[in-house]
Design an enzyme around this catalytic site. Structure first.
Site, PDB file in Angstrom:
ATOM      1  CG  ASP A 233      -7.829   3.831   1.197  1.00 25.97           C
ATOM      2  OD1 ASP A 233      -7.676   2.749   1.121  1.00 25.97           O
ATOM      3  OD2 ASP A 233      -6.736   4.798   1.517  1.00 25.97           O
TER       4      ASP A 233
ATOM      5  CG  ASP B 239      -2.091   1.084   1.308  1.00 24.30           C
ATOM      6  OD1 ASP B 239      -2.270   1.515   0.053  1.00 24.30           O
ATOM      7  OD2 ASP B 239      -2.538   1.197   2.284  1.00 24.30           O
TER       8      ASP B 239
ATOM      9  CD  GLU C  62      -0.902   5.356  -3.996  1.00 26.23           C
ATOM     10  OE1 GLU C  62      -0.125   5.548  -2.776  1.00 26.23           O
ATOM     11  OE2 GLU C  62      -1.362   4.241  -4.095  1.00 26.23           O
TER      12      GLU C  62
HETATM   13  C1  LIG Z   1     -10.298   6.342  -3.595  1.00 27.83           C
HETATM   14  C2  LIG Z   1     -11.380   5.737  -4.055  1.00 27.83           C
HETATM   15  O1  LIG Z   1     -12.283   6.250  -4.441  1.00 27.83           O
HETATM   16  N1  LIG Z   1     -11.246   4.373  -4.568  1.00 27.83           N
HETATM   17  C3  LIG Z   1     -12.185   3.515  -5.077  1.00 27.83           C
HETATM   18  C4  LIG Z   1     -13.551   3.415  -4.645  1.00 27.83           C
HETATM   19  O2  LIG Z   1     -14.357   4.117  -5.784  1.00 27.83           O
HETATM   20  C5  LIG Z   1     -14.360   3.197  -6.989  1.00 27.83           C
HETATM   21  C6  LIG Z   1     -15.471   2.129  -6.914  1.00 27.83           C
HETATM   22  O3  LIG Z   1     -15.329   1.219  -5.905  1.00 27.83           O
HETATM   23  C7  LIG Z   1     -13.188   2.885  -7.222  1.00 27.83           C
HETATM   24  O4  LIG Z   1     -12.953   2.629  -8.812  1.00 27.83           O
HETATM   25  C8  LIG Z   1     -12.097   3.542  -6.625  1.00 27.83           C
HETATM   26  O5  LIG Z   1     -10.800   3.190  -7.173  1.00 27.83           O
END
Ligand SMILES: CC(=O)N[C@H]1CO[C@H](CO)[C@@H](O)[C@@H]1O
Ligand SMILES: *[C@@H]1O[C@H](CO)[C@@H](O)[C@H](O)[C@H]1NC(C)=O
Ligand SMILES: *[C@@H]1O[C@H](CO)[C@@H](O)[C@H](O)[C@H]1NC(C)=O
Ligand SMILES: *[C@@H]1O[C@H](CO)[C@@H](O)[C@H](O)[C@H]1NC(C)=O
Ligand SMILES: *[C@@H]1O[C@H](CO)[C@@H](O)[C@H](O)[C@H]1NC(C)=O
Ligand SMILES: *[C@@H]1O[C@H](CO)[C@@H](O)[C@H](O)[C@H]1NC(C)=O
Ligand SMILES: *[C@@H]1O[C@H](CO)[C@@H](O)[C@H](O)[C@H]1NC(C)=O
Ligand SMILES: *[C@@H]1O[C@H](CO)[C@@H](O)[C@H](O)[C@H]1NC(C)=O
Ligand SMILES: *[C@@H]1O[C@H](CO)[C@@H](O)[C@H](O)[C@H]1NC(C)=O
Ligand SMILES: *[C@@H]1O[C@H](CO)[C@@H](O)[C@H](O)[C@H]1NC(C)=O
Ligand SMILES: *[C@@H]1O[C@H](CO)[C@@H](O)[C@H](O)[C@H]1NC(C)=O
Ligand SMILES: *[C@@H]1O[C@H](CO)[C@@H](O)[C@H](O)[C@H]1NC(C)=O
Length: 838
Positions: A502, A405, A408
């Site tokens: 998240d 985790d 990035e």
């Molecule tokens: C930070 C974030 O929003 N992460 C995920 C949550 O929302 C969508 C759908 O689950 C994901 O595509 C994001 O990567």
């Protein structure tokens, strides 16, 4: 004459263009020199080297480099071709425009453009700003270009690719960029008739990609143009063509498809023991238990706080967990605490950290443990270091997989703690995302081994960390890797997997997990999922129920929660969630062999698992846009309509033209002319799943009682046969040990194809043994215990193997048109030819 590319607000002079000279055509390559014609400028690269290679029948490569000096190129990602094919035999044609330079690629079968640098479009090749547009002469939908939370397909707009720790807002395609964890410069294009093509820019620098209904403009701040065109012509074939280049997805261990429980904030051993005990108490399956950073000492990687986890007790706990067939996965963050402890001291001794102009030895960041430094994965000692740390850590925590985790990489300071952004960052000629690029990450002036700049490799950090983690499993433990990472880059799926990050405990975020899943199938990371019940904020019982129903259809199904949110385990609310979660988990367990066989096929020859329905029905225009993300398919056989809105107890389900049976009951549904049916979807029920005629699913019999996928692995199997309009059906089943590294390459698997053909008075069920590389003692091997036929117009009267009768309990429902026959001592992996008499 001035050409305006409105979305990038660029104004370019037509007098600034390149001419192609010295064009040389060979059997399988074309080369030329591109010479700049226009106002001289120190930033313009005046002579470019163009090389076009017909790498395969379905893939063309276009490389444009600086003729006179080397630029950054992404290393070691793609699988090189041994011998290119001839242009004459390839499924695309190429034509070059020499003055100004232009390049058109068309699909031979229908003459359609699939890549086109129009001579009139802006083509700019500067030191830190490359612009290239592919403009096609028809409209198409664009899917891909991750990572972001957005619709499927992308709306016209500008999309930024720069890996970022951002609890991503919805990306509306407007500045500032809403880019998130991964960088995936790959797209799938689809016209309204279902013709698909693909494009991939192999470039690791930050970039913006502007899309309209018919053209795509790449604007990157470094590297080269190394572009791949995929001819399709189906969505699935584009994905396979792409994965042939970047690698087929790593095969998941069987248990990886099981059900996972995690949360940030279990905090001590007693809490972990309580969780496992609750699962046992409620008889809910659990395959994998996870811990987040709270189990560390002061959030320092490779530590387990001895005050809260007595090491002997913890080891005994993991022994019990393993003995019951369960697994354990801990988290590891990207940065190493800048404190006096072995992981820091070892790395410092090995000179392993990313440096900076301010601190050549180690750029100073700040993450969960406080001051922290970053591993330079380009240092040849990095992998060995990481394996050492993992090996040391495994002595106190016998983990089975790894969760990586903050890669990035994330930084709580912008750039470098205590310093303003470097001149490099301040003087960018163009800033992808239109926002300070160092936000919440390390400075682009960061230095790597061999003079590599963070500037060029930022987007590869998580990918490199995931590979180093995966090779610990393959090389040190000699077992199949299970690595879940937040950040990714092309080729990531070859080594590791991902979760969607998240999330928020909100209905709309649950809904966005569907396009999120789709995109990563296209990018070659089929094992994926969002946190069930949501991560940030408090969930509700209703949302949690809906998310279990949906989430247990993801390939990677994990309940995970933030430390500051209310509990969301299956027993956290009341009887409704308790039964909904249990039923949803068991529904996945009934499909474990089906999912595993799909994952196996993706690893064997590429492709998708959890897919948009238009992948199976490419010329259904309503699936491309209107119903692109309110339903999905798992493999070719199952169509799923989840409830995605609060309060809903029905779902308006669109059905593509085919024969569909209710997966649970077997009853065929009658679809109205508009193909939309309102299905009942009570909160305490099961997610709507329909099985497509023409398929056979090898259902795991043990799903109602199993508490782990290990218990299911060799339990009996029911062949669920859904007949199509011709009375036919087919399906596959793979067996292996579910754990070995080299299962596919060593041929240590057994693959069977089942084929069903119905006549008027009898049907044949043929077992075609495609490969018999994996055998167990017969006592451990399951049986095909039962045959269930959906869409069976008459009862079964007997089932024969040669002249031996094998049935013993025949049943028929006139109402459902479902026939069931129990059969005795039929192995799944023998070349039977059963006769089913009506
Ligand atoms: C930070 C974030 O929003 N992460 C995920 C949550 O929302 C969508 C759908 O689950 C994901 O595509 C994001 O990567
Ligand atoms: C093109 O080819 C000719 C003949 O081989 C050569 O003299 C010339 O330098 C080449 N031009 C460029 C730009 O390389
Ligand atoms: C141009 O690039 C190709 C590979 O991309 C290389 O093989 C070739 O030598 C280069 N040509 C020149 C003239 O540098
Ligand atoms: C190339 O195109 C031909 C004709 O459309 C088709 O039959 C063939 O399968 C294609 N080849 C590949 C490798 O896709
Ligand atoms: C891109 O597409 C838009 C909308 O179709 C069009 O106006 C524009 O001219 C195109 N740009 C290029 C460079 O082809
Ligand atoms: C689009 O381009 C293709 C390939 O050059 C050409 O055959 C076709 O006629 C063009 N279509 C239109 C509408 O211009
Ligand atoms: C790798 O580590 C060793 C010490 O273990 C050191 O001698 C060597 O210089 C390091 N290599 C690099 C490339 O830093
Ligand atoms: C969650 O963790 C953060 C970071 O350590 C801490 O600040 C916060 O107090 C924690 N919240 C709860 C409810 O434990
Ligand atoms: C489809 O048709 C049915 C009746 O045949 C109707 O009830 C329903 O509203 C229609 N749905 C849509 C989306 O048009
Ligand atoms: C195949 O897998 C089995 C079970 O893991 C193992 O015992 C056997 O050695 C493997 N065979 C090969 C050829 O890898
Ligand atoms: C599995 O199938 C075999 C043979 O049909 C049968 O004898 C056995 O009872 C079945 N096992 C279970 C657990 O149902
Ligand atoms: C299976 O048996 C049937 C009837 O005996 C026969 O017609 C058919 O050809 C056989 N199929 C195979 C693949 O052996």
């Amino acid at each position: 004459m001035w050409l305006i590319i409105s979305l990038l607000s660029l104004v370019a002079s037509q007098s600034n263009y390149y001419n192609a000279v010295n064009i040389t055509f060979k059997t399988s390559s074309i080369s030329a020199i591109l010479q700049y014609q226009g106002t001289p400028s120190s930033s313009i690269i005046s002579s470019l080297n163009l090389t076009i290679i017909s790498e395969t029948y379905t893939r063309l490569r276009v490389r444009i480099t600086d003729l006179n000096s080397l630029r950054w190129e992404v290393p070691d990602i793609i699988i090189p071709v041994q011998s290119p094919v001839s242009f004459a035999s390839a499924n695309y044609s190429v034509s070059i425009h020499n003055s100004p330079f232009g390049l058109e690629v068309t699909r031979k079968s229908n003459g359609q453009q699939i890549f086109n640098i129009d001579p009139s479009s802006l083509f700019q090749y500067q030191n830190q700003d490359i612009i290239m547009t592919s403009s096609l002469n028809y409209s198409f939908n664009i899917y891909g270009f991750g990572e972001r939370v957005t619709n499927f397909p992308l709306n016209p707009g500008i999309y930024t690719l720069f890996s970022r720790d951002a609890a991503g807002p919805y990306d509306n395609g407007q500045a500032p960029g809403k880019n998130m964890y991964s960088s995936q410069p790959m797209y799938l294009g689809l016209d309204s008739l279902g013709n698909a093509h693909g494009g991939f820019l192999l470039n690791s620098d930050a970039m913006d990609i502007s899309v309209t209904s018919s053209n795509i403009t790449y604007r990157t701040i470094g590297g080269i143009i190394d572009y791949f065109v995929f001819v399709g012509p189906t969505p699935e074939s584009v994905v396979k063509q792409y994965q042939t280049l970047v690698g087929f997805p790593v095969l998941t261990p069987y248990w990886g498809l099981g059900y996972h429980q995690s949360r940030w904030g279990y905090n001590n051993l007693l809490a972990l023991e309580n969780i496992v005990n609750k699962y046992l108490q409620y008889k809910i399956p659990l395959d994998v238990l996870w811990t987040d950073i709270d189990c560390m000492t002061n959030y320092e990687d490779f530590t387990l706080d001895p005050a809260r986890y007595n090491y002997n007790d913890f080891a005994a706990f993991l022994d019990r967990l393993h003995a019951a067939g369960r697994r354990f996965v801990p988290i590891m963050d990207a940065a190493i605490a800048n404190t006096n402890y072995p992981p820091y001291n070892d790395g410092t001794m090995k000179n392993l950290w990313i440096g900076s102009p301010n601190h050549p030895g180690a750029l100073q960041g700040d993450v969960w443990p406080g001051p922290a430094v970053y591993i330079d994965w380009f240092n040849p000692n990095a992998t060995e270091y990481w394996h050492d740390q993992m090996g040391q850590f495994r002595k106190i925590m016998k983990f089975d997989g790894f969760w990586v985790d903050m890669n990035e990489p994330s930084n709580f300071c912008d750039g470098e703690c205590g310093y303003p952004p470097s001149p490099l960052v301040q003087n960018l000629p163009y800033t992808p995302g239109q926002t300070m690029i160092d936000t919440k990450t390390i400075d682009l002036a960061g230095t790597h081994y061999g003079g590599i700049l963070e500037y060029d490799v930022h987007n590869m950090y998580g990918f490199k960390m995931a590979i180093a983690s995966a090779t610990f499993f393959t090389q040190v433990l000699n077992t199949r890797p299970f690595v879940i990472s937040r950040s990714s880059f092309p080729s990531h799926g070859r080594h590791a997997s991902k979760w969607l990050g998240d999330n928020f405990s909100q209905f709309e975020w649950m809904a966005y997990s569907i396009p999120g899943m789709f995109n990563f199938q296209i990018f070659g990371i089929p094992l994926n999922g969002a946190d069930i019940c949501g991560f940030n904020w408090d969930t509700t019982e209703e949302l949690c129920c809906r998310w279990y129903q949906l989430g247990m259809m993801y390939t990677f199904s994990r309940n995970h929660n933030s430390n500051s949110s209310i509990s969301q385990e299956p027993w956290a609310f009341g009887p409704t969630l308790l039964s909904v979660s249990n039923n949803a988990i068991r529904a996945k367990y009934s499909l474990m062999n089906y999912y595993y066989t799909l994952m196996f096929h993706a690893s064997y020859s590429g492709g998708t698992v959890f897919k948009p329905s238009f992948f199976e029905f490419p010329n259904d225009y309503r699936l491309q846009r209107i119903h692109s993300q309110d339903n999905f398919m798992v493999g070719g056989a199952l169509l799923v309509h989840p409830v995605l809105t609060q309060g809903a107890i029905t779902v308006d389900a669109y059905f593509p033209a085919d024969i569909w049976y209710n997966w649970y009951s077997g009853k065929q549904i009658i679809v109205p002319f508009n193909r939309t049916l309102t299905l009942s979807a009570p909160l305490d029920g099961m997610i709507n799943v329909h099985m497509r005629g023409g398929h056979i699913i090898p259902r795991n019999d043990g799903f109602e009682t199993a508490l782990t996928s290990q218990q299911l692995r060799y339990s009996n199997i029911t062949l669920v046969i859904a007949v199509n309009g011709q009375g036919k059906a087919g399906g596959f089943l793979v067996f292996d040990d579910g754990l070995s590294v080299d299962t596919i390459s060593s041929g240590n698997y057994t693959l069977i194809e089942y084929n069903f053909i119905e006549g008027s008075t009898s049907a044949q069920l043929n077992f075609n043994i495609i490969k018999k590389g994996y055998t167990k003692a017969r006592g451990e091997w399951p049986f095909i215990s039962q045959i269930v036929i959906y869409g069976c117009l008459q009862p079964i009267t007997s089932i024969y193997n040669q002249n031996q009768r094998v049935d013993y309990n025949l049943q028929y429902s006139t109402n459902l048109k479902v026939a069931v026959g129990k059969i005795d001592h039929i192995f799944p992996d023998e070349a039977y030819n059963l006769t089913i008499n009506f």
